[in-house]
Design a protein around this motif. Structure first.
Motif, mmCIF file in Angstrom:
data_model
loop_
_atom_site.group_PDB
_atom_site.id
_atom_site.type_symbol
_atom_site.label_atom_id
_atom_site.label_comp_id
_atom_site.label_asym_id
_atom_site.label_seq_id
_atom_site.Cartn_x
_atom_site.Cartn_y
_atom_site.Cartn_z
ATOM 1 N N GLY A 135 -32.119 -5.151 34.763
ATOM 2 C CA GLY A 135 -31.417 -5.897 33.715
ATOM 3 C C GLY A 135 -32.185 -5.985 32.420
ATOM 4 O O GLY A 135 -31.770 -6.680 31.496
ATOM 5 N N HIS A 175 -34.326 -4.127 29.007
ATOM 6 C CA HIS A 175 -33.768 -3.415 27.852
ATOM 7 C C HIS A 175 -34.652 -2.223 27.516
ATOM 8 O O HIS A 175 -35.862 -2.254 27.741
ATOM 9 C CB HIS A 175 -33.660 -4.347 26.640
ATOM 10 C CG HIS A 175 -32.910 -3.725 25.499
ATOM 11 N ND1 HIS A 175 -33.525 -3.179 24.402
ATOM 12 C CD2 HIS A 175 -31.579 -3.549 25.314
ATOM 13 C CE1 HIS A 175 -32.607 -2.687 23.580
ATOM 14 N NE2 HIS A 175 -31.418 -2.902 24.107
ATOM 15 N N SER A 180 -30.685 -7.014 28.919
ATOM 16 C CA SER A 180 -29.301 -6.799 28.495
ATOM 17 C C SER A 180 -28.305 -6.911 29.640
ATOM 18 O O SER A 180 -27.115 -6.739 29.427
ATOM 19 C CB SER A 180 -29.155 -5.454 27.790
ATOM 20 O OG SER A 180 -29.536 -4.434 28.647
ATOM 21 N N ALA A 181 -28.776 -7.208 30.852
ATOM 22 C CA ALA A 181 -27.812 -7.358 31.939
ATOM 23 C C ALA A 181 -28.230 -8.427 32.939
ATOM 24 O O ALA A 181 -27.737 -8.429 34.067
ATOM 25 C CB ALA A 181 -27.609 -6.015 32.656
ATOM 26 N N TYR A 182 -29.137 -9.310 32.541
ATOM 27 C CA TYR A 182 -29.532 -10.386 33.461
ATOM 28 C C TYR A 182 -28.650 -11.596 33.152
ATOM 29 O O TYR A 182 -28.695 -12.135 32.048
ATOM 30 C CB TYR A 182 -31.010 -10.747 33.287
ATOM 31 C CG TYR A 182 -31.502 -11.729 34.344
ATOM 32 C CD1 TYR A 182 -31.693 -11.320 35.657
ATOM 33 C CD2 TYR A 182 -31.728 -13.069 34.031
ATOM 34 C CE1 TYR A 182 -32.120 -12.211 36.633
ATOM 35 C CE2 TYR A 182 -32.164 -13.968 35.003
ATOM 36 C CZ TYR A 182 -32.355 -13.532 36.308
ATOM 37 O OH TYR A 182 -32.772 -14.421 37.269
ATOM 38 N N THR A 227 -23.153 -16.692 36.711
ATOM 39 C CA THR A 227 -23.676 -16.543 35.341
ATOM 40 C C THR A 227 -23.960 -17.881 34.670
ATOM 41 O O THR A 227 -23.275 -18.875 34.940
ATOM 42 C CB THR A 227 -22.695 -15.729 34.467
ATOM 43 O OG1 THR A 227 -23.290 -15.515 33.187
ATOM 44 C CG2 THR A 227 -21.361 -16.433 34.290
ATOM 45 N N LEU A 231 -22.603 -9.349 35.906
ATOM 46 C CA LEU A 231 -22.817 -7.984 36.376
ATOM 47 C C LEU A 231 -22.253 -7.872 37.785
ATOM 48 O O LEU A 231 -22.675 -8.587 38.692
ATOM 49 C CB LEU A 231 -24.318 -7.675 36.363
ATOM 50 C CG LEU A 231 -24.752 -6.284 36.750
ATOM 51 C CD1 LEU A 231 -24.130 -5.220 35.851
ATOM 52 C CD2 LEU A 231 -26.277 -6.172 36.682
ATOM 53 N N ASN A 271 -22.709 -0.105 34.327
ATOM 54 C CA ASN A 271 -24.076 -0.617 34.152
ATOM 55 C C ASN A 271 -24.848 -0.401 35.441
ATOM 56 O O ASN A 271 -24.276 -0.529 36.524
ATOM 57 C CB ASN A 271 -23.993 -2.128 33.882
ATOM 58 C CG ASN A 271 -25.118 -2.605 32.994
ATOM 59 O OD1 ASN A 271 -24.944 -2.661 31.775
ATOM 60 N ND2 ASN A 271 -26.259 -2.931 33.572
ATOM 61 N N ILE A 298 -27.096 -1.518 38.465
ATOM 62 C CA ILE A 298 -27.411 -2.774 39.138
ATOM 63 C C ILE A 298 -28.873 -2.685 39.580
ATOM 64 O O ILE A 298 -29.435 -1.592 39.605
ATOM 65 C CB ILE A 298 -26.483 -2.999 40.351
ATOM 66 C CG1 ILE A 298 -26.486 -1.749 41.222
ATOM 67 C CG2 ILE A 298 -25.073 -3.344 39.913
ATOM 68 C CD1 ILE A 298 -26.236 -2.038 42.641
ATOM 69 N N PRO A 299 -29.516 -3.809 39.920
ATOM 70 C CA PRO A 299 -30.928 -3.730 40.314
ATOM 71 C C PRO A 299 -31.148 -2.685 41.418
ATOM 72 O O PRO A 299 -30.370 -2.628 42.380
ATOM 73 C CB PRO A 299 -31.228 -5.147 40.811
ATOM 74 C CG PRO A 299 -30.297 -6.009 40.020
ATOM 75 C CD PRO A 299 -29.040 -5.207 39.861
ATOM 76 N N ARG A 310 -20.439 -4.325 33.802
ATOM 77 C CA ARG A 310 -20.875 -5.529 33.097
ATOM 78 C C ARG A 310 -19.709 -6.046 32.261
ATOM 79 O O ARG A 310 -19.054 -5.279 31.545
ATOM 80 C CB ARG A 310 -22.064 -5.179 32.196
ATOM 81 C CG ARG A 310 -22.741 -6.371 31.560
ATOM 82 C CD ARG A 310 -23.863 -5.949 30.622
ATOM 83 N NE ARG A 310 -23.356 -5.165 29.499
ATOM 84 C CZ ARG A 310 -24.010 -4.979 28.350
ATOM 85 N NH1 ARG A 310 -25.215 -5.484 28.183
ATOM 86 N NH2 ARG A 310 -23.500 -4.243 27.387
#
Ligand code: DSN
Length: 429
Positions: A132, A134, A184-186, A321, A327, A354, A356-357, A370
């Protein structure tokens, strides 16, 4: 014969509609496209008419270098007012002493901070891109990853949450110059105090990149990174609802010269003064009481959409969230990001694939989607609309899952409903 004119007809008077058919038509088509769809790209928003106008103002013509009152070019009296106003508003909005409003983008703001606090080859600790983070936080393909020794922290595989003990351990072991929080995605709130502890343990500066949730901080719907952070960066065009670009914020007088010099002459030349003016206007809007209501609405809408998707059996990374974005991990539904995003777009719902982890899928496909609600909230959509949107997203993705590719029927059904919703929320007229 009179000499041929130096300028095309209507140079000072005609708009693009009269002078450039290709670009004018692309803009008209973009207006039509955005009217009929719901944009859920987390890094987008819809700026005010004032912000739009200022970006098309004559300030685009002015060249200066340096800071207000200390310029290298003459004629800066009016743009000095503009830039000073943007700086004052940024400091007032985020409760800090110093701001640099010149960075052209979030990446350049982050690069400027790296330039200010670390030398090439020194160590930084930042969140893994796949978890997540950048690109500009030290990704291997980015300048930041090539010039600095990057130690990544990730998220816990089962909870999707940052493991703060890991961050503190890495700081103790590697004694980095800089720890970067944010990405940018956490989707969850960051524990700024825990990051501060890590920075103190490792003797590092703490940078919080709040690009995605800056609007919530501004509106009081999210904790502020200050006083824990040494430096804060944010783009201005996401939940903060301003023009393309970024700002850097900090409190320490001792860092003032280093950060300002890192932006100019370190990384950039002349600032885009029409954009600085638009930042000032957007920051002024964010200081108004309506913005606190907007920020609360963004958070309520994000949580509503997240809960609705979970009700439909979707896995949300981090379990929900606290920010404008979420996400979705599509693996449990046996779906991939690219075809899911394409099918949703055909149904009028625009989002991005996006990672994912620990994603093992090909980068052109990815395993996640996302969603962000900042733009649609500006448009006026509320929690009831987001419940419906959650149902519509589920209908498209479920259709895709059972149809193995040909999802035309579900896409057409959903597109009709999306158009009806979109028509209820016009924007610029
Ligand atoms: N960082 C990119 C994103 O989050 O989509 C662009 O702002």
């Amino acid at each position: 014969m009179p000499p041929a004119s130096l300028l095309p007809p209507g140079y000072f008077t005609a708009g693009v509609l009269l002078t450039d058919a290709v670009i004018a038509e692309a803009i008209e088509r973009e207006k039509a496209r955005t009217r009929g769809v719901i944009e859920l790209i987390a890094s987008e928003n819809i700026v005010s008419r004032a912000v739009l106008d200022v970006q098309g103002s004559i300030l685009t013509n002015k060249t200066v270098e340096g800071l207000p009152g200390k310029r290298y070019h003459a004629g800066a009296v009016n743009v000095d007012v503009v830039e000073r106003t943007a700086i004052e508003r940024a400091c007032q909005l985020f409760g800090c002493r110093f701001a640099n409003v010149q960075p052209h983008s979030g990446s350049q703001a982050n690069h400027a901070v790296l330039h200010a606090v670390a030398e090439p080859g020194e160590t930084i600790v930042a969140m893994d891109l796949n978890a997540g983070g950048h690109l500009s936080h030290g990704a291997s393909v980015n300048f930041s990853g090539k010039w600095f020794e990057v130690i990544n922290y990730g998220v816990d595989a089962s909870s999707g949450l940052i493991d703060y003990d890991q961050v503190i351990d890495l700081a103790r072991k590697h004694r980095p110059k800089l720890i970067i929080a944010g990405g940018s995605a956490y989707p969850r709130a960051l524990d700024f105090a825990a990051f501060r502890r890590a920075a103190d343990v490792g003797g590092a500066k703490l940078l919080v990149d709040m690009a995605h949730f800056a609007g919530l901080v501004a509106g009081g719907a999210h904790e502020s990174p200050f006083p824990h952070a040494d430096i804060v960066t944010t783009t201005t065009y996401k939940s903060l609802r301003g023009p393309r670009g970024a700002i850097i914020l900090w409190n320490d007088e001792g860092s003032r010269k280093r950060i300002n010099n890192a932006v100019f002459p370190g990384l950039q030349g002349t600032p885009s003064l029409h954009i600085v003016a638009a930042k000032a206007v957007a920051l002024g809007e964010a200081l108004r009481p309506e913005f606190a209501r907007y920020a609360a609405a963004v958070l309520a809408n994000a949580r509503t959409l997240a809960a609705r998707l979970q009700r439909h059996g979707f896995d949300l990374v981090g379990g929900g969230t606290d920010t404008p974005l979420m996400l979705v991990d599509l693996r449990a539904k046996d779906l991939a990001g690219a075809p899911a995003a394409q099918s949703l777009e055909r149904a009028g719902i625009v989002a991005n694939m996006n990672p994912i982890p620990s994603d093992s899928a090909d980068l052109r496909v990815m395993s996640g989607l996302r969603f962000g609600v900042s733009g649609a909230t500006t448009r006026g959509l509320g929690v009831v609309d987001f419940e419906v949107l959650g149902d519509l997203i589920a209908e498209v993705l479920e259709g895709l899952r059972v149809s193995s590719g040909d999802n035309g029927a579900a896409e057409a059904r959903v597109a009709e409903t999306v158009q009806r919703i979109a028509a209820r929320y016009p924007t610029y007229g």
